[in-house]
Write an enzyme that holds these catalytic residues in place. Structure first.
Site, PDB file in Angstrom:
ATOM      1  N   LYS A  13       0.828  -1.207   0.000  1.00  0.00           N
ATOM      2  CA  LYS A  13       0.000   0.000   0.000  1.00  0.00           C
ATOM      3  C   LYS A  13       0.859   1.252   0.000  1.00  0.00           C
ATOM      4  O   LYS A  13       2.024   1.238   0.404  1.00  0.00           O
ATOM      5  CB  LYS A  13      -0.931   0.023   1.226  1.00  0.00           C
ATOM      6  CG  LYS A  13      -0.234   0.298   2.576  1.00  0.00           C
ATOM      7  CD  LYS A  13      -0.225   1.774   2.918  1.00  0.00           C
ATOM      8  CE  LYS A  13       0.434   2.124   4.223  1.00  0.00           C
ATOM      9  NZ  LYS A  13       1.848   1.806   4.380  1.00  0.00           N
ATOM     10  N   GLY A 139       8.054   1.292   4.270  1.00  0.00           N
ATOM     11  CA  GLY A 139       6.806   1.975   4.576  1.00  0.00           C
ATOM     12  C   GLY A 139       5.700   1.691   3.574  1.00  0.00           C
ATOM     13  O   GLY A 139       4.758   2.470   3.445  1.00  0.00           O
ATOM     14  N   LEU A 140       5.795   0.565   2.865  1.00  0.00           N
ATOM     15  CA  LEU A 140       4.820   0.226   1.824  1.00  0.00           C
ATOM     16  C   LEU A 140       3.931  -0.951   2.216  1.00  0.00           C
ATOM     17  O   LEU A 140       3.303  -1.584   1.359  1.00  0.00           O
ATOM     18  CB  LEU A 140       5.546  -0.076   0.507  1.00  0.00           C
ATOM     19  CG  LEU A 140       6.383   1.083  -0.043  1.00  0.00           C
ATOM     20  CD1 LEU A 140       7.175   0.636  -1.259  1.00  0.00           C
ATOM     21  CD2 LEU A 140       5.498   2.275  -0.395  1.00  0.00           C
ATOM     22  N   GLY A 141       3.862  -1.243   3.515  1.00  0.00           N
ATOM     23  CA  GLY A 141       2.928  -2.262   3.992  1.00  0.00           C
ATOM     24  C   GLY A 141       3.358  -3.688   3.743  1.00  0.00           C
ATOM     25  O   GLY A 141       2.514  -4.587   3.647  1.00  0.00           O
ATOM     26  N   GLU A 190      -0.355  -8.232  12.347  1.00  0.00           N
ATOM     27  CA  GLU A 190       0.315  -6.933  12.386  1.00  0.00           C
ATOM     28  C   GLU A 190       0.686  -6.548  13.822  1.00  0.00           C
ATOM     29  O   GLU A 190       1.702  -5.893  14.051  1.00  0.00           O
ATOM     30  CB  GLU A 190      -0.596  -5.861  11.776  1.00  0.00           C
ATOM     31  CG  GLU A 190      -0.537  -5.786  10.266  1.00  0.00           C
ATOM     32  CD  GLU A 190       0.737  -5.102   9.801  1.00  0.00           C
ATOM     33  OE1 GLU A 190       0.727  -3.888   9.545  1.00  0.00           O
ATOM     34  OE2 GLU A 190       1.755  -5.797   9.716  1.00  0.00           O
ATOM     35  N   ASP A 201      -3.044  -0.830   6.945  1.00  0.00           N
ATOM     36  CA  ASP A 201      -2.232  -1.613   6.008  1.00  0.00           C
ATOM     37  C   ASP A 201      -2.873  -2.969   5.714  1.00  0.00           C
ATOM     38  O   ASP A 201      -2.950  -3.393   4.558  1.00  0.00           O
ATOM     39  CB  ASP A 201      -0.824  -1.823   6.578  1.00  0.00           C
ATOM     40  CG  ASP A 201       0.011  -0.553   6.559  1.00  0.00           C
ATOM     41  OD1 ASP A 201      -0.581   0.535   6.376  1.00  0.00           O
ATOM     42  OD2 ASP A 201       1.235  -0.641   6.736  1.00  0.00           O
TER      43      ASP A 201
END
Length: 423
Positions: A13, A139-141, A190, A201
């Site tokens: 994401k 930081g892109l899930g 998570e 996310d």
């Protein structure tokens, strides 16, 4: 009846709108990327449960008899959706020889979800091989994408969910119970990785499309609205590879708000209005030329507001200036800023393949890493096939030997293989 081998997949994401303002109970929008994680599940002859994760140089195995699986499981979340201390205690000895952070987190998340969702009636001798086309730790899930892949695989193995049936071109008019189940349990995964995640996310990785998210004050539950049918939008994702501290950047904005409450408050309010306009545009399963131009304008304005909050970085500005110079679309930082990644929404009316390739070469020369990807698209998916050529690829050896993101996508990817189905 579960058919082996099978593959699950989930997207990463990016936050499109609402960075930093989301900390102050303003809405934010995150969207799925076409960069994805893939999890291959295969059988072998021994009693071992094996986890292979070559992208982080990790391989580990446990005897099935050593894993505290129960004969029956309720699959209900623990009270208040918190991690179960008894379960943590029971799996901790199985992690005692793992001494690096990434490896420990991967194994801990794997075992927690495995014990939570699988009974001892599942087959002995299973290998779970993870490959990711997502940059890990950018930081892109990526952790949520992995968590969704694991949750869907374990849930499918133990018959908590039905087999996926939606094709890539199908429009989902409502959320399925399977997705709700996967979303809830991947949120627990998570928590194993991050302690106190927002939930955005794993929601994006499960449902695909885009998600509007808003933290609420005090005890009011957060608002999370999925936009599953967001039309696919071409995107350039550029990683500056510049290290940054999210907490330092959040503190910097907090100080500005204390020092200049009226001015900074107006900036946050404007960010909120951008999210609301974008939400109404992105709710539609189509995006005409006029709406696309509005979205491009919102991205440009949002980046300027983030610059005014002091969270940009010279490398992020280099990316924006080059994209403006090449006239490929509109660019903004994504995430906390201060480095990290920038996204460029491509203006398809202006861009030629040659222009894009020349821009990417410029980024390469600056030491940046660039991905041609897209926003939107499907969420969690399942690949079960009887196609002999595909089955030849769906072995641990072949999965491990893929040398690049492009090779993974071309061989087994959701955009390359028609047999993928989605929940």
């Amino acid at each position: 009846m579960v058919q082996f081998p099978f593959v699950t997949s989930a997207p990463g994401k990016v936050i499109i709108f609402g960075e930093h303002s989301a900390v102050y109970n303003k809405p934010a929008i995150a969207a799925a990327l076409s960069l994805r994680t893939y999890l291959l599940v295969t059988k072998h002859d021994s009693d071992d449960i094996i986890l292979e994760f070559p992208d982080i140089d990790f391989s580990y195995k446990w005897k099935k008899s050593d894993i505290p699986l129960k004969s029956t499981i309720s699959n209900k979340l623990h009270e208040d959706d918190e991690l179960n201390p008894e379960l943590i205690s029971s799996i901790t000895p199985l992690l005692s020889t793992i001494n690096t952070k990434y490896h420990y987190t991967a194994a801990y998340t794997f075992l927690y979800l495995f014990v939570s969702l699988c009974s001892d009636s599942i087959p002995s001798g299973l290998t779970f091989t993870v490959r990711s086309t997502l940059p890990i730790g950018a930081g892109l899930g990526s952790s949520a994408s992995i968590s969704v892949c694991l949750t869907s695989a374990f849930s499918y193995l133990n018959n908590h969910i039905d087999e996926a049936t939606f094709k890539s071109a199908d429009i989902n008019l409502k959320d399925s119970p399977e997705c709700s189940f996967i979303d809830s349990w991947s949120f627990i995964g998570e928590k194993c990785s991050h302690g106190n995640p927002s939930g955005i996310d794993n929601a994006v990785a499960t449902y695909g499309g885009a998600v509007l998210f808003q933290r609420m004050s005090n005890s009011i539950p957060s608002v999370r609205t999925s936009m599953r049918n967001l039309p696919v939008l071409n995107l350039l994702l550029t990683n500056t590879k510049t290290p940054r501290s999210t907490s330092d950047l959040v503190s910097k904005v907090s100080k500005l708000i204390v020092d200049l409450p009226i001015t900074s408050g107006l900036i946050l309010d404007t960010m909120e209005s951008i999210v609301k306009i974008a939400y109404n545009l992105m709710l539609r399963p189509f995006l005409d030329s006029e709406s696309k131009q509005k979205l491009l304008e919102l991205i440009r304005i949002n980046h300027g507001l983030l610059v005014s909050l002091g969270v940009s970085h010279p490398n992020l500005e280099k990316i924006k200036l080059l994209c403006d110079e090449f006239k490929v679309g509109e660019t903004k930082l994504t995430g906390a800023g201060g480095g990290g990644c920038a996204i460029t929404l491509i203006d398809d009316d202006l861009v030629t393949p040659l222009k894009l390739e020349n821009l990417i070469k410029e980024f390469d020369n600056l030491g940046f890493e660039t991905f041609k990807t897209s926003l939107g698209g499907k969420g969690v998916g399942l690949l079960v096939t009887r196609d002999e050529k595909l089955l030849e690829l769906m072995t641990v050896e072949n999965f491990m030997s893929f040398k690049s993101r492009d090779e993974i996508e071309e061989s087994i990817g959701c955009l390359s293989v028609d047999e993928w189905r989605y929940w």
